[in-house]
Design a protein around this motif. Structure first.
Motif, PDB file in Angstrom:
ATOM      1  N   VAL A 221      20.828  30.280  58.062  1.00 12.05           N
ATOM      2  CA  VAL A 221      20.139  30.644  56.906  1.00 12.05           C
ATOM      3  C   VAL A 221      20.515  31.910  56.418  1.00 12.05           C
ATOM      4  O   VAL A 221      20.851  32.531  56.818  1.00 12.05           O
ATOM      5  N   GLN A 222      20.851  31.557  54.899  1.00  8.10           N
ATOM      6  CA  GLN A 222      21.158  32.666  54.287  1.00  8.10           C
ATOM      7  C   GLN A 222      20.040  32.958  53.184  1.00  8.10           C
ATOM      8  O   GLN A 222      19.813  32.219  52.305  1.00  8.10           O
ATOM      9  N   VAL A 223      19.869  34.324  53.127  1.00 12.17           N
ATOM     10  CA  VAL A 223      18.940  35.009  52.114  1.00 12.17           C
ATOM     11  C   VAL A 223      19.641  35.984  51.469  1.00 12.17           C
ATOM     12  O   VAL A 223      20.330  37.088  51.863  1.00 12.17           O
ATOM     13  N   ILE A 224      19.423  35.746  50.146  1.00 11.41           N
ATOM     14  CA  ILE A 224      20.377  36.789  49.006  1.00 11.41           C
ATOM     15  C   ILE A 224      19.139  37.284  48.190  1.00 11.41           C
ATOM     16  O   ILE A 224      18.272  36.642  47.481  1.00 11.41           O
ATOM     17  N   ASP A 225      19.126  38.774  47.854  1.00 13.12           N
ATOM     18  CA  ASP A 225      18.221  39.177  47.097  1.00 13.12           C
ATOM     19  C   ASP A 225      18.703  39.197  45.886  1.00 13.12           C
ATOM     20  O   ASP A 225      19.731  38.828  45.472  1.00 13.12           O
ATOM     21  N   SER A 226      17.870  40.056  44.920  1.00 10.63           N
ATOM     22  CA  SER A 226      18.003  40.087  43.363  1.00 10.63           C
ATOM     23  C   SER A 226      19.329  40.644  42.938  1.00 10.63           C
ATOM     24  O   SER A 226      19.736  40.812  41.979  1.00 10.63           O
ATOM     25  N   LYS A 227      19.853  41.517  44.140  1.00  9.15           N
ATOM     26  CA  LYS A 227      21.289  42.308  43.676  1.00  9.15           C
ATOM     27  C   LYS A 227      22.410  41.642  44.421  1.00  9.15           C
ATOM     28  O   LYS A 227      23.521  42.244  44.395  1.00  9.15           O
ATOM     29  N   ASN A 228      22.079  40.414  44.738  1.00  6.12           N
ATOM     30  CA  ASN A 228      23.264  39.410  45.096  1.00  6.12           C
ATOM     31  C   ASN A 228      23.752  40.003  46.662  1.00  6.12           C
ATOM     32  O   ASN A 228      25.009  39.749  46.843  1.00  6.12           O
ATOM     33  N   ASN A 229      22.804  40.806  47.272  1.00  9.48           N
ATOM     34  CA  ASN A 229      23.214  41.043  48.545  1.00  9.48           C
ATOM     35  C   ASN A 229      22.554  40.022  49.707  1.00  9.48           C
ATOM     36  O   ASN A 229      21.556  39.601  49.628  1.00  9.48           O
ATOM     37  N   GLY A 267      12.459  43.652  57.450  1.00  9.83           N
ATOM     38  CA  GLY A 267      13.459  44.685  56.598  1.00  9.83           C
ATOM     39  C   GLY A 267      12.397  45.753  55.839  1.00  9.83           C
ATOM     40  O   GLY A 267      11.271  45.813  56.192  1.00  9.83           O
ATOM     41  N   LYS A 268      12.969  46.502  54.934  1.00  6.53           N
ATOM     42  CA  LYS A 268      12.352  47.398  54.048  1.00  6.53           C
ATOM     43  C   LYS A 268      12.801  47.770  52.902  1.00  6.53           C
ATOM     44  O   LYS A 268      14.021  47.490  52.528  1.00  6.53           O
ATOM     45  N   ASP A 269      12.165  48.426  51.986  1.00  4.84           N
ATOM     46  CA  ASP A 269      12.682  48.816  50.667  1.00  4.84           C
ATOM     47  C   ASP A 269      13.325  47.597  50.165  1.00  4.84           C
ATOM     48  O   ASP A 269      14.481  47.646  49.391  1.00  4.84           O
ATOM     49  N   PHE A 270      12.513  46.271  50.107  1.00  2.76           N
ATOM     50  CA  PHE A 270      13.017  45.041  49.588  1.00  2.76           C
ATOM     51  C   PHE A 270      13.136  45.305  47.978  1.00  2.76           C
ATOM     52  O   PHE A 270      11.822  45.940  47.337  1.00  2.76           O
ATOM     53  N   ALA A 271      14.062  44.846  47.226  1.00  2.00           N
ATOM     54  CA  ALA A 271      14.235  45.068  45.924  1.00  2.00           C
ATOM     55  C   ALA A 271      13.367  43.908  45.204  1.00  2.00           C
ATOM     56  O   ALA A 271      13.100  43.061  45.666  1.00  2.00           O
ATOM     57  N   LYS A 272      12.977  44.366  43.837  1.00  2.00           N
ATOM     58  CA  LYS A 272      12.265  43.586  42.984  1.00  2.00           C
ATOM     59  C   LYS A 272      13.026  42.574  42.474  1.00  2.00           C
ATOM     60  O   LYS A 272      14.406  42.696  42.285  1.00  2.00           O
ATOM     61  N   GLY A 273      12.490  41.243  42.259  1.00  2.00           N
ATOM     62  CA  GLY A 273      13.291  40.342  41.562  1.00  2.00           C
ATOM     63  C   GLY A 273      13.248  38.840  42.271  1.00  2.00           C
ATOM     64  O   GLY A 273      12.446  38.740  43.171  1.00  2.00           O
ATOM     65  N   THR A 274      14.227  38.034  41.902  1.00  2.00           N
ATOM     66  CA  THR A 274      14.556  36.694  42.676  1.00  2.00           C
ATOM     67  C   THR A 274      15.228  36.548  43.711  1.00  2.00           C
ATOM     68  O   THR A 274      16.431  37.203  43.813  1.00  2.00           O
ATOM     69  N   TYR A 275      14.737  35.939  44.921  1.00  5.21           N
ATOM     70  CA  TYR A 275      15.413  35.887  46.277  1.00  5.21           C
ATOM     71  C   TYR A 275      15.661  34.406  46.225  1.00  5.21           C
ATOM     72  O   TYR A 275      15.011  33.404  46.036  1.00  5.21           O
ATOM     73  N   PHE A 276      17.025  34.180  46.893  1.00  6.91           N
ATOM     74  CA  PHE A 276      17.432  32.917  47.066  1.00  6.91           C
ATOM     75  C   PHE A 276      17.654  32.549  48.640  1.00  6.91           C
ATOM     76  O   PHE A 276      18.213  33.343  49.259  1.00  6.91           O
ATOM     77  N   ILE A 277      17.121  31.139  48.848  1.00  4.66           N
ATOM     78  CA  ILE A 277      17.385  30.926  50.264  1.00  4.66           C
ATOM     79  C   ILE A 277      18.020  29.826  50.415  1.00  4.66           C
ATOM     80  O   ILE A 277      17.734  28.816  49.791  1.00  4.66           O
ATOM     81  N   ASN A 278      19.204  29.666  51.150  1.00  5.81           N
ATOM     82  CA  ASN A 278      19.877  28.494  51.018  1.00  5.81           C
ATOM     83  C   ASN A 278      20.007  28.243  52.768  1.00  5.81           C
ATOM     84  O   ASN A 278      20.361  29.190  53.809  1.00  5.81           O
ATOM     85  N   ILE A 279      19.821  27.000  53.191  1.00  3.59           N
ATOM     86  CA  ILE A 279      19.751  26.536  54.596  1.00  3.59           C
ATOM     87  C   ILE A 279      21.296  25.617  54.719  1.00  3.59           C
ATOM     88  O   ILE A 279      21.503  24.608  53.832  1.00  3.59           O
ATOM     89  N   PHE A 280      22.061  25.815  55.755  1.00  3.21           N
ATOM     90  CA  PHE A 280      23.490  25.241  55.714  1.00  3.21           C
ATOM     91  C   PHE A 280      23.230  24.653  57.221  1.00  3.21           C
ATOM     92  O   PHE A 280      22.919  25.186  58.317  1.00  3.21           O
ATOM     93  N   ASP A 281      24.053  23.295  57.341  1.00  2.40           N
ATOM     94  CA  ASP A 281      24.389  22.547  58.401  1.00  2.40           C
ATOM     95  C   ASP A 281      25.838  22.612  58.432  1.00  2.40           C
ATOM     96  O   ASP A 281      26.506  22.096  57.738  1.00  2.40           O
ATOM     97  N   ARG A 282      26.301  23.976  59.534  1.00  2.00           N
ATOM     98  CA  ARG A 282      27.563  24.235  59.441  1.00  2.00           C
ATOM     99  C   ARG A 282      27.601  24.577  57.958  1.00  2.00           C
ATOM    100  O   ARG A 282      27.254  25.751  57.549  1.00  2.00           O
ATOM    101  N   ASP A 283      28.969  24.190  57.134  1.00  2.00           N
ATOM    102  CA  ASP A 283      29.115  24.607  56.033  1.00  2.00           C
ATOM    103  C   ASP A 283      28.658  23.789  55.017  1.00  2.00           C
ATOM    104  O   ASP A 283      29.134  23.854  53.544  1.00  2.00           O
ATOM    105  N   VAL A 284      27.812  22.955  55.217  1.00  2.00           N
ATOM    106  CA  VAL A 284      27.063  21.872  54.200  1.00  2.00           C
ATOM    107  C   VAL A 284      25.590  22.559  53.837  1.00  2.00           C
ATOM    108  O   VAL A 284      24.847  22.528  54.708  1.00  2.00           O
ATOM    109  N   LEU A 285      25.520  22.604  52.437  1.00  2.38           N
ATOM    110  CA  LEU A 285      24.150  23.362  52.110  1.00  2.38           C
ATOM    111  C   LEU A 285      23.340  21.987  52.164  1.00  2.38           C
ATOM    112  O   LEU A 285      23.465  21.030  51.558  1.00  2.38           O
TER     113      LEU A 285
END
Length: 294
Positions: A221-229, A267-285
């Motif tokens: 599971v990959q969670v990416i914040d609005s600052k691309n972290n 977590g804490k101090d979450f940034a405002k904006g859009t968050y992206f969630i990606n689910i991978f089966d190995r390296d396949v999204l």
């Protein structure tokens, strides 16, 4: 008396002349008959020579036609054809007397007998070759049809294998991201404000699949914040030439039935904006979504 002698002498002379005349006529008749006989014999020998030559030419033509078919007997046919050619050459040089013509005729008869034997063998060989050709062509047709059938089966098997492979893959549905505030009592309250969020929650569903292989499944599971972290563990996994940085992984015990998966990322101090969630089966999204914190 003297007249009587003269008359007797004259008669004797006439008798002698008559005898000579008859003898001459007989001689002339005989010579003429002999000449006619010679002419007849000569004409007969010339005709016989031409006949033998014609027969030999026909024999040669028969061999030429058989040789042109290029069978496995060609060498034997050529050898016999050469004998015929040599005999034709000898005949053309001969004087054509009865004795020699008789000899040539005998040699021709012998060659003709050999020809009949060789032609019979050649015909049998051609028939056998024809049968083999038909059998070979039939075999080729059968093999060709078998090859097409096998290729069709291989194609069907490959398609079936691909279909099974595709069908056996698990489907990830209803992926959703949300944020929650944790109270001291342990109660969790959903929020869409970044300043209030203590936990990011990831939910997704694995659909039922009767032909999939059961057992433990691992998803990255990959969670990416609005600052691309990339949030969370930020661990990296290599899959051949591909590299994946993920927030956390989740292990699911799958038993071919629909299953709900829920994982929290603190977590804490979450940034405002859009968050992206990606689910991978190995390296396949396999699934993705997004949500917004204000």
């Amino acid at each position: 008396m003297e007249n009587q002698k003269s008359s007797s002498s004259l008669k004797a002379v006439v008798a002698v002349l008559a005898i000579l005349l008859v003898g001459s006529l007989i001689y002339i008749f005989k010579m003429t008959s002999d000449a006619d006989t010679v002419k007849t014999e000569l004409k007969t020998t010339l005709t016989e020579k031409e006949t033998v030559m014609k027969d030999l030419q026909e024999l040669k033509s028969t061999y030429d036609a058989a040789i042109s078919e290029n069978t496995s007997m060609s060498d034997e046919l050529i050898l016999e054809r050469d004998k015929v050619v040599n005999l034709m050459s000898d005949l053309s040089k001969s004087k054509g007397d009865v004795a020699s013509l008789s000899r040539y005729r005998s040699q021709f008869n012998a060659l003709q007998g050999n020809m009949k034997v060789l032609m019979a063998e050649n015909d049998n060989l051609k028939k056998a070759n024809t049968t083999l050709t038909v059998q070979r062509d039939s075999t080729r047709v059968v093999l060709g049809e078998s090859k097409k059938y096998n290729e069709a089966l291989v194609g069907q098997n490959e398609e079936l294998t691909k279909a099974v492979e595709i069908g056996s893959k698990l489907t990830v549905l209803n992926t959703r991201g949300s944020a929650f505030k944790l109270r001291s009592s342990g109660k969790q309250i959903e929020t869409d404000k970044a300043s209030r969020a203590d936990v990011l929650r990831v939910n997704f569903t694995i659909a039922e699949n009767a032909i999939a292989k059961s057992g433990e499944k691992t998803y990255y599971v990959q969670v990416i914040d609005s600052k691309n972290n990339v949030l969370g563990d930020k661990k990296t996994e290599n899959f051949g030439e591909n590299t994946l940085t993920y927030s956390f992984l989740t292990n699911v015990k799958y038993e071919n039935k629909t299953i709900q998966v829920s994982e929290d990322l603190r977590g804490k101090d979450f940034a405002k904006g859009t968050y992206f969630i990606n689910i991978f089966d190995r390296d396949v999204l396999v699934s993705k979504t997004s949500f917004v914190l204000r």
